[in-house]
Design a protein around this motif. Structure first.
Motif, PDB file in Angstrom:
ATOM      1  N   GLN A 138       0.827  -1.212   0.000  1.00  0.00           N
ATOM      2  CA  GLN A 138       0.000   0.000   0.000  1.00  0.00           C
ATOM      3  C   GLN A 138       0.861   1.261   0.000  1.00  0.00           C
ATOM      4  N   LEU A 139       1.922   1.240   0.798  1.00  0.00           N
ATOM      5  CA  LEU A 139       2.825   2.398   0.837  1.00  0.00           C
ATOM      6  C   LEU A 139       3.454   2.642  -0.534  1.00  0.00           C
ATOM      7  N   LEU A 140       3.756   1.551  -1.236  1.00  0.00           N
ATOM      8  CA  LEU A 140       4.406   1.676  -2.550  1.00  0.00           C
ATOM      9  C   LEU A 140       3.511   2.374  -3.568  1.00  0.00           C
ATOM     10  N   GLU A 141       2.198   2.404  -3.281  1.00  0.00           N
ATOM     11  CA  GLU A 141       1.266   3.124  -4.160  1.00  0.00           C
ATOM     12  C   GLU A 141       1.573   4.628  -4.175  1.00  0.00           C
ATOM     13  N   GLN A 142       2.385   5.070  -3.215  1.00  0.00           N
ATOM     14  CA  GLN A 142       2.749   6.495  -3.160  1.00  0.00           C
ATOM     15  C   GLN A 142       3.932   6.818  -4.076  1.00  0.00           C
ATOM     16  N   VAL A 143       4.617   5.789  -4.568  1.00  0.00           N
ATOM     17  CA  VAL A 143       5.787   6.033  -5.422  1.00  0.00           C
ATOM     18  C   VAL A 143       5.330   6.076  -6.872  1.00  0.00           C
ATOM     19  N   CYS A 144       5.582   7.216  -7.508  1.00  0.00           N
ATOM     20  CA  CYS A 144       5.112   7.378  -8.886  1.00  0.00           C
ATOM     21  C   CYS A 144       6.238   7.221  -9.888  1.00  0.00           C
ATOM     22  N   ASP A 145       5.850   6.890 -11.092  1.00  0.00           N
ATOM     23  CA  ASP A 145       6.796   6.836 -12.189  1.00  0.00           C
ATOM     24  C   ASP A 145       7.205   8.274 -12.500  1.00  0.00           C
ATOM     25  N   PRO A 146       8.505   8.593 -12.427  1.00  0.00           N
ATOM     26  CA  PRO A 146       8.919   9.983 -12.677  1.00  0.00           C
ATOM     27  C   PRO A 146       8.550  10.481 -14.067  1.00  0.00           C
ATOM     28  N   GLU A 147       8.395   9.558 -15.018  1.00  0.00           N
ATOM     29  CA  GLU A 147       8.081   9.990 -16.376  1.00  0.00           C
ATOM     30  C   GLU A 147       6.588  10.181 -16.588  1.00  0.00           C
ATOM     31  N   VAL A 148       5.804   9.356 -15.936  1.00  0.00           N
ATOM     32  CA  VAL A 148       4.349   9.456 -16.049  1.00  0.00           C
ATOM     33  C   VAL A 148       3.806   9.538 -14.619  1.00  0.00           C
ATOM     34  N   PRO A 149       3.760  10.759 -14.069  1.00  0.00           N
ATOM     35  CA  PRO A 149       3.464  10.908 -12.634  1.00  0.00           C
ATOM     36  C   PRO A 149       2.107  10.375 -12.194  1.00  0.00           C
ATOM     37  N   VAL A 150       1.208  10.105 -13.137  1.00  0.00           N
ATOM     38  CA  VAL A 150      -0.090   9.558 -12.711  1.00  0.00           C
ATOM     39  C   VAL A 150       0.007   8.068 -12.404  1.00  0.00           C
ATOM     40  N   LEU A 151       1.083   7.427 -12.863  1.00  0.00           N
ATOM     41  CA  LEU A 151       1.224   5.990 -12.636  1.00  0.00           C
ATOM     42  C   LEU A 151       2.077   5.710 -11.406  1.00  0.00           C
ATOM     43  N   THR A 152       1.608   4.799 -10.563  1.00  0.00           N
ATOM     44  CA  THR A 152       2.441   4.402  -9.436  1.00  0.00           C
ATOM     45  C   THR A 152       3.289   3.209  -9.889  1.00  0.00           C
ATOM     46  N   VAL A 153       4.311   2.909  -9.100  1.00  0.00           N
ATOM     47  CA  VAL A 153       5.162   1.776  -9.474  1.00  0.00           C
ATOM     48  C   VAL A 153       4.373   0.462  -9.403  1.00  0.00           C
ATOM     49  N   VAL A 154       3.299   0.472  -8.605  1.00  0.00           N
ATOM     50  CA  VAL A 154       2.447  -0.721  -8.531  1.00  0.00           C
ATOM     51  C   VAL A 154       1.622  -0.843  -9.822  1.00  0.00           C
ATOM     52  N   ASP A 155       1.092   0.299 -10.315  1.00  0.00           N
ATOM     53  CA  ASP A 155       0.368   0.301 -11.594  1.00  0.00           C
ATOM     54  C   ASP A 155       1.258  -0.210 -12.720  1.00  0.00           C
ATOM     55  N   LEU A 156       2.496   0.254 -12.704  1.00  0.00           N
ATOM     56  CA  LEU A 156       3.444  -0.109 -13.766  1.00  0.00           C
ATOM     57  C   LEU A 156       3.779  -1.599 -13.748  1.00  0.00           C
ATOM     58  N   GLY A 157       3.708  -2.180 -12.564  1.00  0.00           N
ATOM     59  CA  GLY A 157       4.044  -3.603 -12.449  1.00  0.00           C
ATOM     60  C   GLY A 157       5.533  -3.839 -12.276  1.00  0.00           C
ATOM     61  N   VAL A 158       6.285  -2.825 -11.849  1.00  0.00           N
ATOM     62  CA  VAL A 158       7.724  -3.033 -11.675  1.00  0.00           C
ATOM     63  C   VAL A 158       8.053  -3.672 -10.320  1.00  0.00           C
ATOM     64  N   ILE A 159       7.118  -3.647  -9.384  1.00  0.00           N
ATOM     65  CA  ILE A 159       7.358  -4.286  -8.090  1.00  0.00           C
ATOM     66  C   ILE A 159       7.026  -5.770  -8.228  1.00  0.00           C
ATOM     67  N   ARG A 160       8.052  -6.586  -8.093  1.00  0.00           N
ATOM     68  CA  ARG A 160       7.845  -8.016  -8.280  1.00  0.00           C
ATOM     69  C   ARG A 160       7.451  -8.716  -6.985  1.00  0.00           C
ATOM     70  N   GLN A 161       8.090  -8.298  -5.901  1.00  0.00           N
ATOM     71  CA  GLN A 161       7.873  -9.012  -4.663  1.00  0.00           C
ATOM     72  C   GLN A 161       8.197  -8.123  -3.469  1.00  0.00           C
ATOM     73  N   VAL A 162       7.429  -8.319  -2.411  1.00  0.00           N
ATOM     74  CA  VAL A 162       7.725  -7.653  -1.141  1.00  0.00           C
ATOM     75  C   VAL A 162       7.760  -8.750  -0.095  1.00  0.00           C
ATOM     76  N   SER A 163       8.848  -8.844   0.632  1.00  0.00           N
ATOM     77  CA  SER A 163       8.868  -9.840   1.698  1.00  0.00           C
ATOM     78  C   SER A 163       9.620  -9.277   2.893  1.00  0.00           C
ATOM     79  N   ILE A 164       9.221  -9.729   4.059  1.00  0.00           N
ATOM     80  CA  ILE A 164       9.884  -9.268   5.284  1.00  0.00           C
ATOM     81  C   ILE A 164      10.620 -10.447   5.894  1.00  0.00           C
ATOM     82  N   LYS A 165      11.924 -10.272   6.033  1.00  0.00           N
ATOM     83  CA  LYS A 165      12.773 -11.334   6.580  1.00  0.00           C
ATOM     84  C   LYS A 165      13.751 -10.698   7.549  1.00  0.00           C
ATOM     85  N   ASP A 166      13.916 -11.304   8.700  1.00  0.00           N
ATOM     86  CA  ASP A 166      14.897 -10.829   9.677  1.00  0.00           C
ATOM     87  C   ASP A 166      14.842  -9.317   9.883  1.00  0.00           C
ATOM     88  N   ASN A 167      13.629  -8.831  10.065  1.00  0.00           N
ATOM     89  CA  ASN A 167      13.439  -7.403  10.327  1.00  0.00           C
ATOM     90  C   ASN A 167      13.938  -6.491   9.201  1.00  0.00           C
TER      91      ASN A 167
END
Ligand SMILES: [Zn+2]
Length: 163
Positions: free
Chosen positions: A13-42
């Protein structure tokens, strides 16, 4: 030492705040560049795949993610994986809608069974006319082509298909 209290879903959800610098209406989540988020060892591990190779926007995206995570006190490590390569297929439907509302024609696939058939024209994001012509392979950035609509006479950027 900070302790991560966020869940993986919250980080998405937080990553929805990061926008594509070239197309500011698109978030990195919209673009599909985030492949995976995982939490390991803090440590939050975020895996990204760059869009167009050599696109300078990717460094900005990585920096923006780091700044965002540090503002939430989330220790983060960013991994970049190049394979499988990003394609415009990964862009969300919501992302394509936003792109069009912004005046950029979203990637459109040429569906054709006939060999040597004439490719379909790109649809104008302003008036939906397909009476358009390619002006330049390179628009405002290397990731886009410049088109002109022969009906409303407006030039527009087309976000190129990448397969
Ligand atoms: Zn038009």
């Amino acid at each position: 030492m900070e302790t991560i209290t966020h869940t993986e879903a919250e980080i998405w959800q937080l990553l929805e705040q990061v926008c594509d610098p070239e197309v500011p209406v698109l978030t990195v989540v919209d673009l599909g560049v985030i492949r995976q988020v995982s939490i390991k060892d803090n440590l939050a591990e975020i895996t990204i795949t760059p869009t167009y190779s050599g696109c300078p926007a990717m460094n900005a995206i990585e920096t923006d993610i780091k700044i965002l995570m540090s503002s939430y006190h989330i220790p983060v490590v960013i991994n970049t994986i190049l394979f499988p390569a990003w394609t415009t297929d990964w862009m969300s439907e919501k992302g394509k809608e936003k792109l069009k509302a912004y005046g950029i024609a979203p990637p459109q696939y040429q569906v054709s069974n006939e060999l040597f058939s004439k490719p379909k024209n790109i649809e104008c994001p302003l008036c939906n006319s397909t009476n358009t012509e390619l002006i330049s392979e390179f628009g405002s950035t290397a990731c886009k082509s410049l088109y002109k609509c022969k009906d409303c006479l407006e030039p527009f950027d087309y976000f190129k298909c990448l397969k």
